[in-house]
Design a protein around this motif. Sequence first.
Motif, PDB file in Angstrom:
ATOM      1  N   TRP A  95      15.523  59.522  31.156  1.00  0.00           N
ATOM      2  CA  TRP A  95      16.317  58.895  32.290  1.00  0.00           C
ATOM      3  C   TRP A  95      17.158  57.793  31.955  1.00  0.00           C
ATOM      4  O   TRP A  95      16.291  56.925  31.289  1.00  0.00           O
ATOM      5  N   HIS A  96      18.273  57.723  32.195  1.00  0.00           N
ATOM      6  CA  HIS A  96      19.109  56.485  31.387  1.00  0.00           C
ATOM      7  C   HIS A  96      19.835  55.830  32.596  1.00  0.00           C
ATOM      8  O   HIS A  96      20.487  56.551  33.337  1.00  0.00           O
ATOM      9  N   GLY A  97      19.645  54.555  32.576  1.00  0.00           N
ATOM     10  CA  GLY A  97      20.196  53.661  33.424  1.00  0.00           C
ATOM     11  C   GLY A  97      18.955  52.741  33.861  1.00  0.00           C
ATOM     12  O   GLY A  97      17.963  53.131  33.751  1.00  0.00           O
ATOM     13  N   PRO A  98      19.362  51.584  34.191  1.00  0.00           N
ATOM     14  CA  PRO A  98      20.834  50.960  34.421  1.00  0.00           C
ATOM     15  C   PRO A  98      21.292  50.459  33.046  1.00  0.00           C
ATOM     16  O   PRO A  98      20.765  50.182  32.106  1.00  0.00           O
ATOM     17  N   SER A  99      22.664  50.379  33.048  1.00  0.00           N
ATOM     18  CA  SER A  99      23.619  49.717  31.932  1.00  0.00           C
ATOM     19  C   SER A  99      23.971  48.365  32.717  1.00  0.00           C
ATOM     20  O   SER A  99      24.713  48.512  33.578  1.00  0.00           O
ATOM     21  N   MET A 100      23.363  47.233  32.324  1.00  0.00           N
ATOM     22  CA  MET A 100      23.562  46.117  33.068  1.00  0.00           C
ATOM     23  C   MET A 100      24.494  45.211  32.525  1.00  0.00           C
ATOM     24  O   MET A 100      24.455  44.912  31.111  1.00  0.00           O
ATOM     25  N   ALA A 101      25.417  44.612  32.910  1.00  0.00           N
ATOM     26  CA  ALA A 101      26.428  43.750  32.651  1.00  0.00           C
ATOM     27  C   ALA A 101      25.945  42.237  32.980  1.00  0.00           C
ATOM     28  O   ALA A 101      25.926  42.115  34.233  1.00  0.00           O
ATOM     29  N   VAL A 102      25.891  41.408  32.090  1.00  0.00           N
ATOM     30  CA  VAL A 102      25.542  39.935  32.398  1.00  0.00           C
ATOM     31  C   VAL A 102      26.508  39.348  33.315  1.00  0.00           C
ATOM     32  O   VAL A 102      27.706  39.700  32.953  1.00  0.00           O
ATOM     33  N   PRO A 103      26.130  38.335  34.091  1.00  0.00           N
ATOM     34  CA  PRO A 103      27.182  37.729  34.861  1.00  0.00           C
ATOM     35  C   PRO A 103      28.211  37.025  33.767  1.00  0.00           C
ATOM     36  O   PRO A 103      27.812  36.500  32.799  1.00  0.00           O
ATOM     37  N   GLY A 104      29.413  37.041  33.851  1.00  0.00           N
ATOM     38  CA  GLY A 104      30.601  36.426  33.282  1.00  0.00           C
ATOM     39  C   GLY A 104      30.999  37.264  32.235  1.00  0.00           C
ATOM     40  O   GLY A 104      32.053  37.093  31.544  1.00  0.00           O
ATOM     41  N   HIS A 105      30.478  38.563  31.998  1.00  0.00           N
ATOM     42  CA  HIS A 105      30.991  39.235  30.898  1.00  0.00           C
ATOM     43  C   HIS A 105      31.119  40.867  31.414  1.00  0.00           C
ATOM     44  O   HIS A 105      30.333  41.464  31.500  1.00  0.00           O
ATOM     45  N   ASP A 106      32.308  41.347  31.591  1.00  0.00           N
ATOM     46  CA  ASP A 106      32.455  42.715  31.722  1.00  0.00           C
ATOM     47  C   ASP A 106      32.051  43.606  30.568  1.00  0.00           C
ATOM     48  O   ASP A 106      32.227  43.424  29.607  1.00  0.00           O
ATOM     49  N   MET A 107      31.565  44.815  31.050  1.00  0.00           N
ATOM     50  CA  MET A 107      31.032  45.835  29.934  1.00  0.00           C
ATOM     51  C   MET A 107      31.663  47.042  30.044  1.00  0.00           C
ATOM     52  O   MET A 107      32.076  47.462  31.228  1.00  0.00           O
ATOM     53  N   TYR A 108      31.840  47.440  28.983  1.00  0.00           N
ATOM     54  CA  TYR A 108      32.660  48.874  28.543  1.00  0.00           C
ATOM     55  C   TYR A 108      31.641  49.461  27.716  1.00  0.00           C
ATOM     56  O   TYR A 108      31.081  49.048  26.880  1.00  0.00           O
ATOM     57  N   TYR A 109      31.520  50.923  28.257  1.00  0.00           N
ATOM     58  CA  TYR A 109      30.946  51.585  27.307  1.00  0.00           C
ATOM     59  C   TYR A 109      31.484  53.233  27.356  1.00  0.00           C
ATOM     60  O   TYR A 109      32.230  53.608  28.244  1.00  0.00           O
ATOM     61  N   LEU A 110      31.560  53.833  26.098  1.00  0.00           N
ATOM     62  CA  LEU A 110      32.391  55.095  25.929  1.00  0.00           C
ATOM     63  C   LEU A 110      31.155  56.194  25.618  1.00  0.00           C
ATOM     64  O   LEU A 110      30.083  55.747  24.918  1.00  0.00           O
ATOM     65  N   ASN A 111      31.241  57.147  26.533  1.00  0.00           N
ATOM     66  CA  ASN A 111      30.091  58.210  26.623  1.00  0.00           C
ATOM     67  C   ASN A 111      30.709  59.583  25.788  1.00  0.00           C
ATOM     68  O   ASN A 111      31.664  59.874  26.267  1.00  0.00           O
ATOM     69  N   VAL A 112      29.727  60.015  25.076  1.00  0.00           N
ATOM     70  CA  VAL A 112      30.057  61.305  24.529  1.00  0.00           C
ATOM     71  C   VAL A 112      29.191  62.223  24.489  1.00  0.00           C
ATOM     72  O   VAL A 112      27.880  61.734  24.257  1.00  0.00           O
ATOM     73  N   MET A 113      29.450  63.329  25.114  1.00  0.00           N
ATOM     74  CA  MET A 113      28.313  64.340  25.322  1.00  0.00           C
ATOM     75  C   MET A 113      28.705  65.588  25.182  1.00  0.00           C
ATOM     76  O   MET A 113      29.865  65.985  24.903  1.00  0.00           O
ATOM     77  N   ALA A 114      27.720  66.595  24.601  1.00  0.00           N
ATOM     78  CA  ALA A 114      27.892  67.828  24.401  1.00  0.00           C
ATOM     79  C   ALA A 114      26.355  68.412  24.285  1.00  0.00           C
ATOM     80  O   ALA A 114      25.500  67.831  24.252  1.00  0.00           O
ATOM     81  N   GLY A 115      26.437  69.741  24.576  1.00  0.00           N
ATOM     82  CA  GLY A 115      25.132  70.550  24.685  1.00  0.00           C
ATOM     83  C   GLY A 115      25.444  71.869  24.266  1.00  0.00           C
ATOM     84  O   GLY A 115      26.726  72.700  24.292  1.00  0.00           O
TER      85      GLY A 115
END
Length: 301
Positions: free
Chosen positions: A234-254
Amino acid sequence: MTSTENHLAAGKAAAGPYAVDVDPGRAGWEHSSLRILDLPPGGRHEFATGDSEWIVLPLSGGCEVSAQGETFRLTGRESVFTAVSDFAYVPRDETVTLTTASGGRFALTGARCERRLPARYGPASAVPVELRGSGSCSRQVNNFGAAGVFECDRLIAVEVLTPAGNWSSFPPHKHDEDREGESRLEEIYYFEIAPAHGREGIGYQRVSPSGNGRGTDVLAEVRGGDVVLIPDGWHGPSMAVPGHDMYYLNVMAGPGEERAWLICDHPDHAWIRDTWPDQPVDPRLPLYTAPAAPGEAPERS
């Protein structure tokens, strides 16, 4: 697997010319790959695609990508927090050359595949920008390499932007079984955190065991350049702290015959989706929209 094995702090996944180099061998899985390449002004890099297909995505700066006798000029962007980027797809069993006049940082998102599709250019104007969730779970998804958006054989790749203080990848979800309504996909998260007030930012990533696979268990403080590997769980949450925007790049394959992102929400937290219609989307979103195609009026945000 523990946080130490699955959370690769900036520099820990570096190899050769790459600031990040995660392939199936290094990750201990079968399909997904990610490389992050920094090039100086006038820089040049050549690589063999091998048994994988790749999308070259500028994170900052622009470049030219040459493959199959064609050259694609990527305008790129100033940073992942300022604009949607154009990109180039290159097939397996090919030699690819990247050159850049002004320098930049480039993501190479890859997946082992069977079909050899043609090299192609993906314009920024064709990238669907989606808003998911509402309230403090609001986030923006740039679906440049999503299934059903851009043709690949196996690769699925998207960008997620989470405003400061928000939770994304929530409710926690998984995709570690091939069954009705769920697809088995290995996933890589690559993070960048927006600085603020002269300070570098941080965020947090949680992955908890689902009872399948390796029992992946991660609670990590993530910074710009960090990678989290998610073979299962189970993945999440991805938490952005106050004051700082968060970016993430997801790469998936199966391994599934269908190229699809099908997920199962954690039963303890799935109820949160029922609250979204009663809350407004975070007014800070979208952080930006895709540019208009040539000849079209600009999209209003």
